[in-house]
Design a protein around this motif. Sequence first.
Motif, short mmCIF file in Angstrom:
data_model
loop_
_atom_site.label_atom_id
_atom_site.label_comp_id
_atom_site.label_asym_id
_atom_site.label_seq_id
_atom_site.Cartn_x
_atom_site.Cartn_y
_atom_site.Cartn_z
N ILE A 1 -58.01 121.29 79.66
CA ILE A 1 -59.33 121.74 79.19
C ILE A 1 -60.38 120.66 79.44
O ILE A 1 -61.50 120.95 79.87
CB ILE A 1 -59.27 122.11 77.70
CG1 ILE A 1 -58.43 123.38 77.51
CG2 ILE A 1 -60.68 122.31 77.13
CD1 ILE A 1 -58.20 123.76 76.06
N TYR A 2 -60.01 119.40 79.21
CA TYR A 2 -60.97 118.31 79.47
C TYR A 2 -61.33 118.26 80.95
O TYR A 2 -62.51 118.13 81.32
CB TYR A 2 -60.39 116.97 79.03
CG TYR A 2 -61.31 115.82 79.35
CD1 TYR A 2 -62.39 115.52 78.53
CD2 TYR A 2 -61.13 115.06 80.51
CE1 TYR A 2 -63.25 114.49 78.84
CE2 TYR A 2 -61.99 114.04 80.83
CZ TYR A 2 -63.05 113.75 79.99
OH TYR A 2 -63.91 112.74 80.30
N ASP A 3 -60.33 118.37 81.83
CA ASP A 3 -60.60 118.37 83.27
C ASP A 3 -61.51 119.52 83.65
O ASP A 3 -62.41 119.39 84.50
CB ASP A 3 -59.28 118.47 84.06
CG ASP A 3 -58.43 117.20 83.92
OD1 ASP A 3 -59.00 116.16 83.53
OD2 ASP A 3 -57.22 117.27 84.20
N PRO B 1 -64.95 108.73 84.19
CA PRO B 1 -64.38 109.53 83.09
C PRO B 1 -62.87 109.36 83.04
O PRO B 1 -62.21 109.07 84.04
CB PRO B 1 -64.77 110.96 83.46
CG PRO B 1 -64.90 110.94 84.94
CD PRO B 1 -65.43 109.58 85.29
N THR B 2 -62.33 109.53 81.86
CA THR B 2 -60.88 109.47 81.70
C THR B 2 -60.48 110.46 80.63
O THR B 2 -61.33 111.07 79.97
CB THR B 2 -60.43 108.05 81.30
OG1 THR B 2 -59.00 108.00 81.27
CG2 THR B 2 -60.97 107.66 79.94
N ASN C 1 -68.93 121.03 75.66
CA ASN C 1 -68.02 121.70 74.74
C ASN C 1 -67.47 122.96 75.40
O ASN C 1 -67.89 123.35 76.50
CB ASN C 1 -68.73 122.04 73.42
CG ASN C 1 -70.02 122.81 73.64
OD1 ASN C 1 -70.02 123.89 74.24
ND2 ASN C 1 -71.13 122.25 73.17
N ARG C 2 -66.55 123.61 74.73
CA ARG C 2 -65.86 124.75 75.33
C ARG C 2 -66.78 125.95 75.49
O ARG C 2 -66.70 126.68 76.48
CB ARG C 2 -64.65 125.12 74.47
CG ARG C 2 -63.64 123.98 74.37
CD ARG C 2 -62.42 124.38 73.57
NE ARG C 2 -61.52 123.25 73.40
CZ ARG C 2 -60.26 123.37 73.01
NH1 ARG C 2 -59.76 124.56 72.73
NH2 ARG C 2 -59.50 122.31 72.87
N PHE C 3 -67.65 126.17 74.52
CA PHE C 3 -68.58 127.29 74.62
C PHE C 3 -69.47 127.12 75.85
O PHE C 3 -69.69 128.06 76.62
CB PHE C 3 -69.42 127.39 73.35
CG PHE C 3 -70.50 128.43 73.42
CD1 PHE C 3 -71.81 128.08 73.69
CD2 PHE C 3 -70.21 129.77 73.23
CE1 PHE C 3 -72.81 129.03 73.76
CE2 PHE C 3 -71.19 130.74 73.30
CZ PHE C 3 -72.50 130.36 73.57
N GLN C 4 -69.98 125.90 76.02
CA GLN C 4 -70.85 125.61 77.16
C GLN C 4 -70.08 125.79 78.47
O GLN C 4 -70.64 126.27 79.47
CB GLN C 4 -71.38 124.18 77.05
CG GLN C 4 -72.59 123.90 77.91
CD GLN C 4 -73.13 122.51 77.67
OE1 GLN C 4 -72.50 121.52 78.04
NE2 GLN C 4 -74.28 122.42 77.02
N ALA C 5 -68.80 125.43 78.48
CA ALA C 5 -67.99 125.60 79.68
C ALA C 5 -67.89 127.08 80.05
O ALA C 5 -67.99 127.45 81.23
CB ALA C 5 -66.60 125.01 79.45
N GLY C 6 -67.68 127.94 79.05
CA GLY C 6 -67.60 129.37 79.33
C GLY C 6 -68.90 129.93 79.87
O GLY C 6 -68.91 130.74 80.81
#
Length: 332
Positions: A306-308, A219-220, A317-322
């Motif tokens: 946020i990507y890290d 990943p990058t 996605n951000r929702f899934q991260a939360g």
Amino acid sequence: MDLESDRKVIADLYRRLRKEPELEPASLGAQAGLDPAQYEEARDLLVAIGLVANSPDSADQLTVTSTERALNDLATRAEQAASRWAHEAVWLRKAIRLLATELADQYQQQASLAPVEVIVGLDRISAILEDCTDLARDEILSMHPGPVVESRSKARLERNQRVVDRGVGMRTIHLASTARMPHGLALLEDMQAGGVRVRLAPTIPFRLIVIDDVMALTPTFDPEHSQPSALVTRGPVITRLLRRVFEHCWQSAVELGADTPPRREPAESPLSRQQSGILRLMNAGLKDEAIARELGVSIRTLRRLIYDLMEKLGADNRFQAGVRAGQLGWLN
């Protein structure tokens, strides 16, 4: 004239030929209620299925064949056709193998032409991964530092099985915490049952996939794109170096199901204070500009952070991260 729809007419003509083989074609056709063109078509069908044959003495005369002989001739023709098809199938199989070998050779050659490439977008990354795994010859190695994405488990198992069924070896390292989640443990056990060697480690440095020592994906973060991106490395020089990283992690990892339990991770959240703050602010509904001001960083830096964070959580996605952070208790 169709053999199925006009079989009564054809059968009637055949019976008349057997009964009165010396009759002229015009008389036979007239008795069967056929005009000359229909008679010729019906006669050709009878010849084709072997119930009559053209007489060697006269072009207008027909020789009637018994139904037993006609059936035997049809069976012989079918056997001959099947034999030809079998030979063609063998030839096609050899041709396919030759083409597959040539394609794999081209893949190996091309792998050394473009040493590094950045692929942007989940669909493109998935497509590259599918192509590479389908062309793998010897072994695929992978490390996964994030939680298992349950929605992708079925597709991953199917892809792995295709690889293993071709005789290609597969080894993978997952976080020990993955085996403590029901869906994570189920996936790892299914992979192991399918022929993949699975080991667990308390920590994994980064996500990595190595294919045949000729290609690797890591990943990058591309600040120009908000989508996931991957660094595709081709050629043996860098790829073998990444393989050594994998082998080092493999040696210190524990086989799934081994008697010696893997070392437990600390109960506290592995997130930094900054990452935890980003999660809380995102969950509060703040936009990127507001979060960046709150943290005192630029928008570009925030998006990299946020990507890290999403990478660590294995989220798309951000929702899934939360949601994942909440499930793991990392928001407490």
